[in-house]
Structures are given as structure tokens and as C-alpha cells.
Write an enzyme that holds these catalytic residues in place. Structure first.
Site, PDB file in Angstrom:
ATOM      1  N   ASP A 114      -9.538  -0.579   1.733  1.00  0.00           N
ATOM      2  CA  ASP A 114      -9.049  -0.107   3.026  1.00  0.00           C
ATOM      3  C   ASP A 114     -10.262   0.105   3.947  1.00  0.00           C
ATOM      4  OD1 ASP A 114      -6.364   0.992   4.316  1.00  0.00           O
ATOM      5  OD2 ASP A 114      -7.886   2.507   4.742  1.00  0.00           O
ATOM      6  N   ASP A 245       0.505  -5.894  -1.569  1.00  0.00           N
ATOM      7  CA  ASP A 245       0.063  -5.075  -0.448  1.00  0.00           C
ATOM      8  C   ASP A 245       0.460  -5.749   0.864  1.00  0.00           C
ATOM      9  OD1 ASP A 245      -1.184  -3.493   1.411  1.00  0.00           O
ATOM     10  OD2 ASP A 245      -3.221  -3.860   0.686  1.00  0.00           O
ATOM     11  N   HIS A 273      -1.223  -1.510  -2.065  1.00  0.00           N
ATOM     12  CA  HIS A 273      -2.438  -1.153  -1.332  1.00  0.00           C
ATOM     13  C   HIS A 273      -3.361  -0.237  -2.125  1.00  0.00           C
ATOM     14  CE1 HIS A 273      -4.904  -0.769   2.215  1.00  0.00           C
ATOM     15  NE2 HIS A 273      -4.746   0.544   2.247  1.00  0.00           N
TER      16      HIS A 273
END
Length: 296
Positions: A114, A245, A273
Site C-alpha cells: 500500500d 485485491d 489487499h
């Protein structure tokens, strides 16, 4: 209320996070980090709205071979920010640069997910000689130019997103459960995700990131340029792709492979994710196997 600098707050579940909490005063902030194991350094970086707790299941698998260091960005997890801190990737990058120098880390393998990708790669280009290898999982480090990202940034970083983040703690209450596919978080785990963000003011760090998906494009463009200019793009790299994801589909990881030509790509089938929660065993196995191959 922000955590008291240098202390672990009462809401931390010691059974779920059975590691010593360490703190360092860097860049005017009190930064919390985990430091477990001995051996080559893995710098484990989280995204939004998570913190070092994200790596709790991977650290026991990796620490017999590696020194696992997992920091929290200021305002997230157990780290406290200095007055006037704005919680953008530029400032988080500077804090990370100072923390790595404070700990005098060398031969680092960067592990980013991320926002850990843009922040970690941004720190690496500032001090590239400290970094030897790169592991990126469902992340990026270049400027986006697509409608999908623009819409997400506009909605979640605008008035609707502001209301959802500050009043409803939406990133914790909605995004975290929905972005797990194989191992939904338990209520005890959700309490740990909620812990850093009990008030509207404390949720500002999670609110800033969505707007910066496109708002940080100048920063991201600079990072991408410097990755190539410093030779970081030639470092051995492992690209992990959690296949379920929705935020980082396969084309994003293919772009990462294009920008990092000395990379190996591996799938985390069925994971979403937060692959550190969904597939910690497979992720640790793939990382260890790849590390042994590139250092043989």
C-alpha cells in the site's frame, strides 16, 4: 487521544502483539517500531490505515532468519507526530530516512505494501547505499494517470470521504474487513485496528492518504525518476501480487515489473489487499526462498 510518547497504551492486546515495543525520537516525532530477530534487515512498511500490527503473523515466521523492523508512521499505530505534522508521504518519508539512519541500518531489504511502497521507495532514493533489495506487494511508487484512481481520490479525499473518515472511521470499519478475502479479522483484531483512531482528530492521518493518491503525483514522479537515476531499479526485487485485491489489479504489478527489470513476480492466490493477514505463511515462504536465490 494520541498515545503517550514512549508508552504502550492500554488498548494494545499483548497476546495479539507479543513483541517488545521500541520508541525513537526522530524528526521531532516519537516513532514506535518493532525490532525482532537477528540477521539481514527486513524493513516492513505498512499503508493506510494500518500500522506495524499488520506484520504480527509474518514476524514469527521471518525472525529466525532476519532482523524484522516494522515502524509506525507518525499519527498511526503507537507513533506520535510533532506539532504541525501534515501526515503526507513526503513527511513520512523524511521520518523513515531519519529512523533508518538512527538505527544505522545497512544491507536493507525494503518490504512495502500500500503506501509503504511510495514512502519506502522515497526513503530509499534519499539514501540508496543502505538498500540492497526490494519487496513490493500490492503497491506502487510512480505517479498514477488513470480515471479509476482519480475518482477514488476525489471521492474518498473529498467532502464525502472526509465525513466518512472523521465521523465514521470508515477506513477501519469498512475498508479493513472488506479488503480481507481468506482470513476476515476477528473482533479482537478489529479492536487493535480501531485503537489508534478513537476520535475525529486522531483519524486525520487516515483521511490524508486518499486525497494524496493523485495529490501526491509530483512526489511520486520524483520518486520514480530517482529510482532509475540512483540505480535502485537494478536492485533484486520481489513483486508479490495478492490476486483478489481490487485496489491493485494485475496491470499495476506488471507496471512495477517494467520499472524494476531485475524483479521476480509471484502470486498470492486468493489473498486480498492485506496479504500479510490473508497469506502470511505463503508470503514469508516466497520472500525467504527469493532472498536465498538472490544472495546465493
Amino acid at each position: 487521544m494520541n498515545p503517550t510518547p514512549g508508552q504502550r497504551p492500554d488498548w494494545v492486546d499483548d497476546e495479539l502483539l507479543p513483541f517488545e515495543s521500541r520508541f525513537a525520537d526522530v524528526a521531532g516525532c516519537n516513532v514506535h517500531y518493532l525490532d525482532e530477530g537477528d540477521g539481514p534487515v527486513l524493513l516492513l512498511l505498512h499503508g493506510n490505515p494500518t500500522w506495524s500490527f499488520l506484520y504480527r503473523d509474518m514476524i514469527p515466521l521471518l525472525s529466525p532468519r532476519f532482523r524484522c523492523i516494522a515502524p509506525d508512521y507518525p499519527g498511526m499505530g503507537l507513533s506520535t507526530a510533532r506539532d504541525g505534522y501534515r501526515f503526507g508521504p513526503e513527511e513520512h518519508r523524511e521520518v523513515l530516512v531519519d529512523l533508518v539512519a538512527h538505527l544505522d541500518l545497512t544491507d536493507v531489504t525494503l518490504v512495502g505494501q500500500d503506501w509503504g511502497g511510495p514512502i519506502g521507495m522515497g526513503a530509499a532514493v534519499r539514501d540508496p547505499d543502505r538498500y540492497s533489495r526490494i519487496v513490493l506487494g500490492n503497491t506502487w511508487f510512480w505517479d498514477f494517470d488513470d480515471v479509476r484512481s482519480d475518482v477514488f481520490s476525489w471521492v474518498m479525499g473529498g467532502p464525502i470521504g472526509t465525513l466518512a473518515h472523521r465521523h465514521l472511521n470508515a477506513f477501519v470499519e469498512q475498508v479493513i474487513p472488506r479488503m480481507h478475502a481468506l482470513r476476515p479479522p476477528s473482533e479482537r483484531e478489529m479492536a487493535m485496528w480501531r485503537g489508534p483512531y478513537p476520535t475525529r482528530a486522531s483519524r486525520e492521518p487516515t483521511h490524508v492518504f486518499p486525497e494524496r493518491v493523485t495529490g501526491a503525483n509530483p512526489y511520486l514522479a520524483d520518486v520514480a525518476y530517482r529510482v532509475a537515476a540512483t540505480g535502485l531499479d537494478q536492485r533484486p526485487a520481489l513483486l508479490l501480487h495478492a490476486t483478489k485485491d481490487p485496489a491493485f489489479p494485475a496491470p499495476v504489478m506488471r507496471e512495477a515489473a517494467r520499472r524494476l527489470p531485475n524483479s521476480t513476480s509471484r502470486d498470492l492466490p486468493g489473498a486480498s489487499h492485506y496479504w500479510q493477514d490473508d497469506a502470511p505463511e505463503l508470503a514469508a515462504e516466497l520472500l525467504t526462498t527469493w532472498f536465498d536465490e538472490v544472495t546465493a
